[in-house]
Scaffold this motif. Sequence first.
Motif, PDB file in Angstrom:
ATOM      1  N   PRO A 197       0.801  -1.230   0.000  1.00 44.68           N
ATOM      2  CA  PRO A 197       0.000   0.000   0.000  1.00 44.68           C
ATOM      3  C   PRO A 197       0.834   1.281   0.000  1.00 44.68           C
ATOM      4  O   PRO A 197       0.326   2.350  -0.341  1.00 44.68           O
ATOM      5  CB  PRO A 197      -0.827  -0.103   1.297  1.00 44.68           C
ATOM      6  CG  PRO A 197      -0.892  -1.556   1.588  1.00 44.68           C
ATOM      7  CD  PRO A 197       0.417  -2.132   1.108  1.00 44.68           C
ATOM      8  N   SER A 198       2.114   1.196   0.353  1.00 43.94           N
ATOM      9  CA  SER A 198       2.979   2.380   0.343  1.00 43.94           C
ATOM     10  C   SER A 198       3.405   2.770  -1.068  1.00 43.94           C
ATOM     11  O   SER A 198       4.024   3.816  -1.256  1.00 43.94           O
ATOM     12  CB  SER A 198       4.226   2.134   1.203  1.00 43.94           C
ATOM     13  OG  SER A 198       5.061   1.140   0.614  1.00 43.94           O
ATOM     14  N   PHE A 199       3.074   1.964  -2.066  1.00 43.40           N
ATOM     15  CA  PHE A 199       3.445   2.261  -3.448  1.00 43.40           C
ATOM     16  C   PHE A 199       2.477   3.295  -4.021  1.00 43.40           C
ATOM     17  O   PHE A 199       1.439   2.957  -4.591  1.00 43.40           O
ATOM     18  CB  PHE A 199       3.420   0.993  -4.303  1.00 43.40           C
ATOM     19  CG  PHE A 199       4.479  -0.025  -3.960  1.00 43.40           C
ATOM     20  CD1 PHE A 199       5.655   0.347  -3.335  1.00 43.40           C
ATOM     21  CD2 PHE A 199       4.296  -1.359  -4.282  1.00 43.40           C
ATOM     22  CE1 PHE A 199       6.628  -0.593  -3.019  1.00 43.40           C
ATOM     23  CE2 PHE A 199       5.261  -2.303  -3.982  1.00 43.40           C
ATOM     24  CZ  PHE A 199       6.428  -1.925  -3.351  1.00 43.40           C
ATOM     25  N   THR A 200       2.815   4.556  -3.843  1.00 45.97           N
ATOM     26  CA  THR A 200       1.947   5.631  -4.325  1.00 45.97           C
ATOM     27  C   THR A 200       2.378   6.174  -5.676  1.00 45.97           C
ATOM     28  O   THR A 200       1.628   6.916  -6.318  1.00 45.97           O
ATOM     29  CB  THR A 200       1.906   6.779  -3.307  1.00 45.97           C
ATOM     30  OG1 THR A 200       3.254   7.197  -3.020  1.00 45.97           O
ATOM     31  CG2 THR A 200       1.233   6.313  -2.013  1.00 45.97           C
ATOM     32  N   ASP A 201       3.602   5.868  -6.091  1.00 47.37           N
ATOM     33  CA  ASP A 201       4.077   6.244  -7.421  1.00 47.37           C
ATOM     34  C   ASP A 201       5.161   5.267  -7.824  1.00 47.37           C
ATOM     35  O   ASP A 201       5.492   4.324  -7.083  1.00 47.37           O
ATOM     36  CB  ASP A 201       4.562   7.701  -7.464  1.00 47.37           C
ATOM     37  CG  ASP A 201       5.828   7.938  -6.633  1.00 47.37           C
ATOM     38  OD1 ASP A 201       6.256   7.019  -5.880  1.00 47.37           O
ATOM     39  OD2 ASP A 201       6.401   9.037  -6.728  1.00 47.37           O
ATOM     40  N   ASP A 202       5.732   5.457  -9.002  1.00 45.85           N
ATOM     41  CA  ASP A 202       6.738   4.527  -9.493  1.00 45.85           C
ATOM     42  C   ASP A 202       8.044   4.659  -8.715  1.00 45.85           C
ATOM     43  O   ASP A 202       8.759   3.672  -8.524  1.00 45.85           O
ATOM     44  CB  ASP A 202       6.952   4.769 -10.991  1.00 45.85           C
ATOM     45  CG  ASP A 202       5.621   4.829 -11.711  1.00 45.85           C
ATOM     46  OD1 ASP A 202       4.935   3.800 -11.762  1.00 45.85           O
ATOM     47  OD2 ASP A 202       5.240   5.919 -12.179  1.00 45.85           O
TER      48      ASP A 202
ATOM     49  N   ALA B  41      10.355   1.736  -7.077  1.00 41.62           N
ATOM     50  CA  ALA B  41      11.775   1.610  -7.410  1.00 41.62           C
ATOM     51  C   ALA B  41      12.652   1.654  -6.155  1.00 41.62           C
ATOM     52  O   ALA B  41      13.588   0.851  -6.009  1.00 41.62           O
ATOM     53  CB  ALA B  41      12.174   2.724  -8.380  1.00 41.62           C
ATOM     54  N   GLU B  42      12.365   2.578  -5.258  1.00 45.16           N
ATOM     55  CA  GLU B  42      13.196   2.702  -4.052  1.00 45.16           C
ATOM     56  C   GLU B  42      13.049   1.486  -3.149  1.00 45.16           C
ATOM     57  O   GLU B  42      14.024   1.054  -2.526  1.00 45.16           O
ATOM     58  CB  GLU B  42      12.837   3.986  -3.313  1.00 45.16           C
ATOM     59  CG  GLU B  42      13.326   5.243  -4.024  1.00 45.16           C
ATOM     60  CD  GLU B  42      13.169   6.494  -3.197  1.00 45.16           C
ATOM     61  OE1 GLU B  42      14.182   7.184  -2.976  1.00 45.16           O
ATOM     62  OE2 GLU B  42      12.038   6.791  -2.769  1.00 45.16           O
ATOM     63  N   LYS B  43      11.841   0.927  -3.072  1.00 45.02           N
ATOM     64  CA  LYS B  43      11.652  -0.284  -2.254  1.00 45.02           C
ATOM     65  C   LYS B  43      12.504  -1.434  -2.790  1.00 45.02           C
ATOM     66  O   LYS B  43      12.979  -2.287  -2.039  1.00 45.02           O
ATOM     67  CB  LYS B  43      10.171  -0.672  -2.264  1.00 45.02           C
ATOM     68  CG  LYS B  43       9.820  -1.895  -1.420  1.00 45.02           C
ATOM     69  CD  LYS B  43       9.874  -1.599   0.057  1.00 45.02           C
ATOM     70  CE  LYS B  43       9.458  -2.809   0.900  1.00 45.02           C
ATOM     71  NZ  LYS B  43       8.027  -3.134   0.762  1.00 45.02           N
ATOM     72  N   ALA B  44      12.727  -1.442  -4.112  1.00 49.70           N
ATOM     73  CA  ALA B  44      13.547  -2.483  -4.733  1.00 49.70           C
ATOM     74  C   ALA B  44      15.039  -2.175  -4.655  1.00 49.70           C
ATOM     75  O   ALA B  44      15.858  -2.959  -5.136  1.00 49.70           O
ATOM     76  CB  ALA B  44      13.133  -2.659  -6.186  1.00 49.70           C
TER      77      ALA B  44
END
Length: 238
Positions: free
Chosen positions: A192-197, A201-204
């Motif tokens: 749910p923290s994925f609000t934009d691309d 990318a940063e999570k990866a």
Amino acid sequence: MQKTYYLIAVAGGSGTRMGAGIPKQFLEIREKAILQRTLEKFIDAWPGVKIITVLPQAHMQTWKDYCLSHNFSYPQQLVPGGITRFHSVRNALAKVPDGAVVAIHDGVRPLLSIKLIRSMFSRMEHCRGLIPVIPVPDTLKALGRVDGDPQGRELARTGDPDPDRSRTFAAQTPQVFLSEEIKSAYSQAYDPSFTDDASVAEKAGMELDWCWGERLNMKITTPEDLILAEAVIRDVTL
């Protein structure tokens, strides 16, 4: 070897906040749909760009009919949207080969300049991912919605410190990536923290670069936004 450039135009939403009878991406500003104006910016900025347009499944034919009736014939791959923006983008990335540069852009941000697109694409010779941002001009307050408010309009202090405006920036689109890098990032499970691309990318673990965005590069979401966009398109050359 010269890279191929792709645009993923994310227009899979229903646009409920606009209060119109059709999704906001199909609303017209000065006789052109918002989505058409968005796509034309990339076509003019980077001739030959390959376009993947993400649409609600129920409105695929709506867009096909619009393009036919308005003689908008630039080649596009149409992809159905998913249950969230994350899933919509992942659907589209499946159509992008490795070794390309891909810009992921909100289909309802038609006011970006050709200069911004060209500058960002050109910088991808040296970047893995490039994100446009603008400073937040307003004083920020740490507030939350009041529990038990049926309309969700009551606000109260959260107890957290107010954000430091000097260190706070608003992210825009297009967000531009090397295709193999962002495809790998989107292989993660949804969060749910994925609000934009950029957040995906940063999570990866991708290292990102940042550039100045544009104040006029707004996302058209409400009727007030539409009025402002009409005034800008009437009076400003972008």
